[in-house]
Design a protein around this motif. Sequence first.
Motif, PDB file in Angstrom:
ATOM      1  N   CYS A  64       0.834  -1.212   0.000  1.00 51.86           N
ATOM      2  CA  CYS A  64       0.000   0.000   0.000  1.00 51.86           C
ATOM      3  C   CYS A  64       0.865   1.257   0.000  1.00 51.86           C
ATOM      4  N   TYR A  66       3.866   1.618  -1.237  1.00 52.88           N
ATOM      5  CA  TYR A  66       4.390   1.802  -2.591  1.00 52.88           C
ATOM      6  C   TYR A  66       3.290   2.257  -3.544  1.00 52.88           C
ATOM      7  N   GLY A  67       2.102   1.712  -3.393  1.00 49.41           N
ATOM      8  CA  GLY A  67       0.997   2.075  -4.278  1.00 49.41           C
ATOM      9  C   GLY A  67       0.556   3.514  -4.110  1.00 49.41           C
ATOM     10  N   LEU A  68       0.601   3.997  -2.881  1.00 53.47           N
ATOM     11  CA  LEU A  68       0.190   5.370  -2.601  1.00 53.47           C
ATOM     12  C   LEU A  68       1.333   6.364  -2.766  1.00 53.47           C
ATOM     13  N   GLY A  69       2.561   5.858  -2.767  1.00 52.00           N
ATOM     14  CA  GLY A  69       3.708   6.745  -2.864  1.00 52.00           C
ATOM     15  C   GLY A  69       3.902   7.540  -1.591  1.00 52.00           C
ATOM     16  N   ASN A  70       4.009   6.831  -0.475  1.00 48.30           N
ATOM     17  CA  ASN A  70       4.224   7.468   0.821  1.00 48.30           C
ATOM     18  C   ASN A  70       5.538   8.243   0.742  1.00 48.30           C
ATOM     19  N   GLY A  75       8.885   6.360  -2.746  1.00 48.01           N
ATOM     20  CA  GLY A  75       8.246   6.945  -3.907  1.00 48.01           C
ATOM     21  C   GLY A  75       7.188   5.974  -4.415  1.00 48.01           C
ATOM     22  N   LYS A  76       6.292   6.464  -5.229  1.00 51.01           N
ATOM     23  CA  LYS A  76       5.246   5.605  -5.787  1.00 51.01           C
ATOM     24  C   LYS A  76       5.872   4.619  -6.767  1.00 51.01           C
ATOM     25  N   ASP A  77       5.511   3.358  -6.625  1.00 55.27           N
ATOM     26  CA  ASP A  77       6.050   2.309  -7.495  1.00 55.27           C
ATOM     27  C   ASP A  77       4.978   1.235  -7.635  1.00 55.27           C
ATOM     28  N   GLU A  78       4.129   1.387  -8.672  1.00 59.91           N
ATOM     29  CA  GLU A  78       3.022   0.438  -8.853  1.00 59.91           C
ATOM     30  C   GLU A  78       3.514  -0.980  -9.097  1.00 59.91           C
ATOM     31  N   SER A  81       4.387  -2.367  -5.794  1.00 58.36           N
ATOM     32  CA  SER A  81       3.134  -2.530  -5.053  1.00 58.36           C
ATOM     33  C   SER A  81       2.418  -3.810  -5.477  1.00 58.36           C
ATOM     34  N   ASN A 109      -5.914   0.385  -9.633  1.00 56.80           N
ATOM     35  CA  ASN A 109      -4.644   0.002  -8.986  1.00 56.80           C
ATOM     36  C   ASN A 109      -3.728  -0.774  -9.930  1.00 56.80           C
TER      37      ASN A 109
END
Length: 178
Positions: A64, A66-70, A75-78, A81, A109
């Motif tokens: 989550c 990674y998916g949200l890019g906390n 950083g965000k990494d789909e 994720s 997603n």
Amino acid sequence: MVKLQLIPQHLLNYDNYIDANGGLSSNIVDGDILNFSGEFSNKYIYLNKAVKMNCPRAISTLACAYGLGNVSILGKDEGKSKELTLKAVELNDELALSILASGYNYGSNGYPKNVLKAKEYYERCIEIGELFYSSSLCELGLELCDNRNEFFDLERGINLLSKAADLEDSTAANYLGH
């Protein structure tokens, strides 16, 4: 000798200097000055340790993040994720199953819309019957009530929606007209 000084954490690229176990990485050489300040938390270190120990909920939580890019940690990494979500699904984690079910159900997603796969993952969430039980009952109930789906089953769909409404799921109650 490595010296530690204090500066704002957001100016420090944490992953370049601290490994997943909380130790100094090989990027640090004698004479380097590392700067840490502000509210420092070991959450990321603990989370990575839990992931390495195959803790399903930790894997889902990191997926989550990674998916949200906390941005405070990652950083965000789909791609990462999805990889972690699938790993947690293999371990039968309900959060990961719910994320996957929702992703396939809505085509979100990074998952293609596929209601048959969504049904499979909602069924698994219902079998576990914990955190996402009522929402999985509701979502699967709605899909079963949709006569465009090849697995259309109005009676079972209404039954699942009724169970979800009894558990105070407002979406299910709304669809049933309660």
